[in-house]
Write an enzyme that holds these catalytic residues in place. Structure first.
Site, PDB file in Angstrom:
ATOM      1  N   ARG A  81       0.810  -1.214   0.000  1.00 37.49           N
ATOM      2  CA  ARG A  81       0.000   0.000   0.000  1.00 37.49           C
ATOM      3  C   ARG A  81       0.846   1.267   0.000  1.00 37.49           C
ATOM      4  O   ARG A  81       1.935   1.296   0.578  1.00 37.49           O
ATOM      5  CB  ARG A  81      -0.941   0.000   1.207  1.00 37.49           C
ATOM      6  CG  ARG A  81      -2.003  -1.092   1.113  1.00 37.49           C
ATOM      7  CD  ARG A  81      -2.788  -1.239   2.408  1.00 37.49           C
ATOM      8  NE  ARG A  81      -3.849  -2.218   2.241  1.00 37.49           N
ATOM      9  CZ  ARG A  81      -3.693  -3.530   2.372  1.00 37.49           C
ATOM     10  NH1 ARG A  81      -2.499  -4.021   2.675  1.00 37.49           N
ATOM     11  NH2 ARG A  81      -4.701  -4.362   2.191  1.00 37.49           N
ATOM     12  N   HIS A 106      -0.817  -2.465  -4.409  1.00 39.14           N
ATOM     13  CA  HIS A 106      -0.275  -3.317  -5.482  1.00 39.14           C
ATOM     14  C   HIS A 106      -0.379  -2.674  -6.869  1.00 39.14           C
ATOM     15  O   HIS A 106      -0.673  -3.354  -7.863  1.00 39.14           O
ATOM     16  CB  HIS A 106      -0.946  -4.680  -5.478  1.00 39.14           C
ATOM     17  CG  HIS A 106      -0.621  -5.508  -4.271  1.00 39.14           C
ATOM     18  ND1 HIS A 106       0.618  -5.527  -3.680  1.00 39.14           N
ATOM     19  CD2 HIS A 106      -1.395  -6.369  -3.528  1.00 39.14           C
ATOM     20  CE1 HIS A 106       0.614  -6.359  -2.643  1.00 39.14           C
ATOM     21  NE2 HIS A 106      -0.600  -6.873  -2.527  1.00 39.14           N
ATOM     22  N   HIS A 180       3.333 -12.392  -5.777  1.00 33.52           N
ATOM     23  CA  HIS A 180       2.302 -12.570  -4.761  1.00 33.52           C
ATOM     24  C   HIS A 180       1.885 -14.039  -4.670  1.00 33.52           C
ATOM     25  O   HIS A 180       0.694 -14.375  -4.643  1.00 33.52           O
ATOM     26  CB  HIS A 180       1.099 -11.690  -5.083  1.00 33.52           C
ATOM     27  CG  HIS A 180       0.345 -11.219  -3.891  1.00 33.52           C
ATOM     28  ND1 HIS A 180      -0.505 -12.035  -3.184  1.00 33.52           N
ATOM     29  CD2 HIS A 180       0.310 -10.017  -3.270  1.00 33.52           C
ATOM     30  CE1 HIS A 180      -1.047 -11.348  -2.199  1.00 33.52           C
ATOM     31  NE2 HIS A 180      -0.562 -10.118  -2.222  1.00 33.52           N
ATOM     32  N   TYR A 182       1.009 -17.572  -3.088  1.00 33.59           N
ATOM     33  CA  TYR A 182       0.447 -18.106  -1.849  1.00 33.59           C
ATOM     34  C   TYR A 182       0.784 -19.597  -1.791  1.00 33.59           C
ATOM     35  O   TYR A 182       0.429 -20.354  -2.706  1.00 33.59           O
ATOM     36  CB  TYR A 182      -1.071 -18.004  -1.819  1.00 33.59           C
ATOM     37  CG  TYR A 182      -1.697 -16.656  -1.673  1.00 33.59           C
ATOM     38  CD1 TYR A 182      -2.272 -16.262  -0.456  1.00 33.59           C
ATOM     39  CD2 TYR A 182      -1.790 -15.792  -2.756  1.00 33.59           C
ATOM     40  CE1 TYR A 182      -2.911 -15.036  -0.327  1.00 33.59           C
ATOM     41  CE2 TYR A 182      -2.425 -14.559  -2.636  1.00 33.59           C
ATOM     42  CZ  TYR A 182      -2.978 -14.193  -1.418  1.00 33.59           C
ATOM     43  OH  TYR A 182      -3.613 -12.986  -1.289  1.00 33.59           O
ATOM     44  N   ASP A 253      -0.598 -10.119   8.242  1.00 37.89           N
ATOM     45  CA  ASP A 253      -0.674  -9.256   7.054  1.00 37.89           C
ATOM     46  C   ASP A 253       0.388  -8.178   7.204  1.00 37.89           C
ATOM     47  O   ASP A 253       0.128  -6.995   6.992  1.00 37.89           O
ATOM     48  CB  ASP A 253      -2.063  -8.630   6.922  1.00 37.89           C
ATOM     49  CG  ASP A 253      -2.284  -7.935   5.570  1.00 37.89           C
ATOM     50  OD1 ASP A 253      -1.460  -8.168   4.658  1.00 37.89           O
ATOM     51  OD2 ASP A 253      -3.244  -7.166   5.441  1.00 37.89           O
ATOM     52  N   GLU A 314       6.023 -12.576   0.386  1.00 37.17           N
ATOM     53  CA  GLU A 314       6.301 -11.488  -0.549  1.00 37.17           C
ATOM     54  C   GLU A 314       7.612 -10.804  -0.163  1.00 37.17           C
ATOM     55  O   GLU A 314       7.698 -10.165   0.880  1.00 37.17           O
ATOM     56  CB  GLU A 314       5.171 -10.464  -0.534  1.00 37.17           C
ATOM     57  CG  GLU A 314       3.807 -11.016  -0.870  1.00 37.17           C
ATOM     58  CD  GLU A 314       2.713 -10.032  -0.510  1.00 37.17           C
ATOM     59  OE1 GLU A 314       2.686  -8.926  -1.077  1.00 37.17           O
ATOM     60  OE2 GLU A 314       1.890 -10.369   0.373  1.00 37.17           O
TER      61      GLU A 314
END
Length: 350
Positions: A81, A106, A180, A182, A253, A314
């Protein structure tokens, strides 16, 4: 190495490709030219079946329908962000698109994750590489300068997946790229990653505001949910801290500031499946997001996208570094400079 290509489907008349890289261990890394992304990392089981240990989209249409979770994509120009969706370069303020409340996340509405990238394949006996290239034009999402980006995904017979980034720009601009991905080492995406063991070699992390922007503080991990210096099962972290440290986010996060004092920078493992993935990077931060929400009506290859269905690793400069260059690193790229970074993930049987 065996290399094949196949269709990733189409969206609004544009056709997309997947490239499959299979090594001598019968592991397959699957990449797509939509967002220069990883869609699958297939590892074999003893019974001859395979499990996909990453979350991904089955086709191009799904990417555009559910892109808010950025599964496996190259994201940017700026990963994470940007506070108030603006920044200052040489005294000039640049407003960029707001796609996350009053902030940008992003890269904005039309980020790198939604673009069709050109690609070339370089195949050898024991490794193969796919280099994706894209030119992000000046003004896209409000950014100055035209940026030429190359992202090379390399996969070898040691089960190493490495990502190298190179870029240049026509005018000063922020640039902070990441993948990104996962991971879910359960392999079927029916089980969350709460049974995974995390280890991150970092003494400090960045606390967040309610809107997930870093507060600006650099905090010690000791005595918090973010102390992952010794291996810890994620379920134990949630049991202890979900009502306190993790209450605003519902899980991890957050950015960790890496020490780079070890052979690797982070590890996730699942002893029940004898699986482990390590990460080594030249970047200063590791952002872990544990998919802290359900996605209604979305499925990963047939299984619902449940809360904690995967975890990102990340690697990047910390989010919102454009406002904290002295503490977190300067992400402004100038025309006389070249942007480079490298991250390597390696699968281990434990």
């Amino acid at each position: 190495m065996q290399v094949t290509t196949r269709s990733f489907g189409s969206y609004q008349g544009i056709q997309y490709d997947e490239i499959c890289l299979t090594n001598r261990n019968q592991q397959t890394l699957v990449l797509a030219d939509l967002g220069a992304r990883i869609t699958q990392w297939l590892v074999p089981n003893e019974d001859g079946t395979t499990d996909n240990i990453v979350l991904g989209y089955p086709d191009a249409e799904s990417v555009f329908t559910w892109h808010d979770f950025y599964y496996g994509a190259t994201v940017g120009r700026v990963a994470g962000r940007i506070d108030r969706a603006s920044f200052v370069i040489d005294g000039k303020t640049y407003p960029v698109d707001k796609n996350d409340g009053e902030n940008q996340n992003h890269g904005g509405f039309n980020g790198l994750d939604q673009q069709k990238w050109a690609y070339t394949i370089d195949e050898h006996d024991h490794e193969a590489a796919v280099t994706f290239t894209y030119t992000d034009l000046e003004g896209n999402n409000g950014y100055p300068g035209t940026v030429n980006i190359a992202v090379t995904h390399r996969f070898n017979d040691d089960n190493q997946w490495s990502i190298q980034y190179h870029a240049n720009t026509s005018a000063a601009t922020p640039l902070n790229l990441t993948n990104h991905v996962y991971f879910n080492l359960n392999g079927d995406n029916e089980m969350p990653v709460k049974n995974h063991i995390f280890q991150v070699f970092a003494d400090q992390y960045l606390p967040l505001r309610k809107d997930s922007i870093p507060t600006g503080e650099i905090a010690d991990v000791s005595g918090t949910a973010f102390d992952l210096r010794e291996p810890v099962r994620y379920q134990e972290v949630l049991d202890q801290y979900l009502a306190t440290d993790l209450k605003p986010t519902g899980g991890f996060d957050h950015p960790w500031l890496l020490t780079h004092d070890n052979e690797v920078d982070g590890i996730i493992s699942l002893p029940e499946k004898h699986r482990q993935v390590s990460v080594k990077t030249d970047q200063s931060a590791l952002v872990i997001y544990t998919h802290n929400a359900n996605v209604p009506d979305y499925y990963h290859y047939g299984h619902p996208a449940i809360t904690h269905s995967g975890t990102t690793f990340e690697t990047q400069t910390a989010p919102d570094a454009v406002h904290h260059a002295e503490d977190w690193g300067n992400i402004i790229l100038h025309p006389d400079e070249r942007y480079t970074q490298k991250t390597t993930f390696q699968f281990h049987t434990i």
